[in-house]
Design a protein around this motif. Sequence first.
Motif, mmCIF file in Angstrom:
data_model
loop_
_atom_site.group_PDB
_atom_site.id
_atom_site.type_symbol
_atom_site.label_atom_id
_atom_site.label_comp_id
_atom_site.label_asym_id
_atom_site.label_seq_id
_atom_site.Cartn_x
_atom_site.Cartn_y
_atom_site.Cartn_z
ATOM 1 N N LEU A 162 -0.017 -1.363 9.558
ATOM 2 C CA LEU A 162 1.056 -0.778 8.754
ATOM 3 C C LEU A 162 1.321 0.679 9.122
ATOM 4 N N LEU A 163 0.337 1.305 9.807
ATOM 5 C CA LEU A 163 0.496 2.706 10.219
ATOM 6 C C LEU A 163 0.976 2.803 11.664
ATOM 7 N N SER A 164 1.129 1.651 12.315
ATOM 8 C CA SER A 164 1.383 1.639 13.766
ATOM 9 C C SER A 164 2.833 1.939 14.123
ATOM 10 N N GLY A 165 3.743 1.720 13.197
ATOM 11 C CA GLY A 165 5.166 1.903 13.503
ATOM 12 C C GLY A 165 5.739 0.782 14.369
ATOM 13 N N GLU A 224 -4.038 7.251 2.527
ATOM 14 C CA GLU A 224 -4.426 6.278 3.553
ATOM 15 C C GLU A 224 -5.801 5.672 3.264
ATOM 16 N N LYS A 262 -9.442 1.442 3.470
ATOM 17 C CA LYS A 262 -8.402 1.932 4.353
ATOM 18 C C LYS A 262 -7.173 1.003 4.327
ATOM 19 N N VAL A 263 -6.005 1.570 4.439
ATOM 20 C CA VAL A 263 -4.780 0.778 4.551
ATOM 21 C C VAL A 263 -4.843 0.006 5.877
ATOM 22 N N GLU A 268 -4.488 -1.149 9.424
ATOM 23 C CA GLU A 268 -4.086 -0.323 10.568
ATOM 24 C C GLU A 268 -2.644 -0.612 11.019
ATOM 25 N N TYR A 322 0.851 -1.203 0.000
ATOM 26 C CA TYR A 322 0.000 0.000 0.000
ATOM 27 C C TYR A 322 0.877 1.240 0.000
ATOM 28 N N THR A 323 0.368 2.311 -0.633
ATOM 29 C CA THR A 323 1.039 3.607 -0.517
ATOM 30 C C THR A 323 -0.035 4.679 -0.363
ATOM 31 N N ARG A 324 0.363 5.951 -0.234
ATOM 32 C CA ARG A 324 -0.621 7.014 -0.001
ATOM 33 C C ARG A 324 -1.604 7.152 -1.168
#
Length: 226
Positions: free
Chosen positions: A197-200, A186, A192-193, A195, A182-184
């Motif tokens: 993968l956005l968590s860090g 979001e 939605k991407v 979750e 996935y890329t931008r």
Amino acid sequence: MIRYHVLTLFPEMICSAMETSITGRAISKGLLEIEAVNIRDYSDNKHFTVDDYPYGGGPGMVMKAEPVFRAHEAVKERIVSPCRTIYLTPQGRTFSQSMAEELAKEEDLIFLCGHYEGIDERVLEEIVTDYVSIGDYVLTGGELPALVMMDTISRLQQGVLHNGESAVLESFSDHLLEHPQYTRPEIWHEKKVPEVLLSGHHKKIAEWKLEESRKRTMQWRPDLLA
Ligand code: ADE
């Protein structure tokens, strides 16, 4: 550093594809070398013909032995050590990632591309070391298969890919398909991407990727897990 020597009736097809995108950049950087040798330049007659009718009859034309032999001799003169000569044919052993990894260790590779109904068997007996197919379907010539092989082998060469890791991470190297990417932005088309993968959270992300790879392999290519 690997050097490809392609014996073909359509050198421009080989050069234009190889000089594009990642392989093109690698050639400019001196990480790969390619020469496409026109078999027609080694014709043994004043009309520059390279094919003739098949003995015993049958459809189509057969590529003559002598021009192929001479083109191969000319290439061999430019190579120091003995090297493999790969003939692209649907009758060959099926190309695979592991075959690419083996061939990627070579310094020089000669590819012989046939057209029409094939090449006189006698010259194949003298020069070919490997008969390779890219799959169970029939193309009009060996150029696309040679390009498929060179592309696969090239991305395994040191420095060809920018991210040094990507060559080993890809599909097949570990017998699993790649996880989805996935890329931008979001959110796109209300999707939605994932979750995580956005968590860090690097450990969780790695676990998610492995699980997605397993699921995808199970669903699309269960034969790879067997
Ligand atoms: N020449 C024609 N079809 C081919 C294939 N599937 N693989 C390799 N060479 C070919």
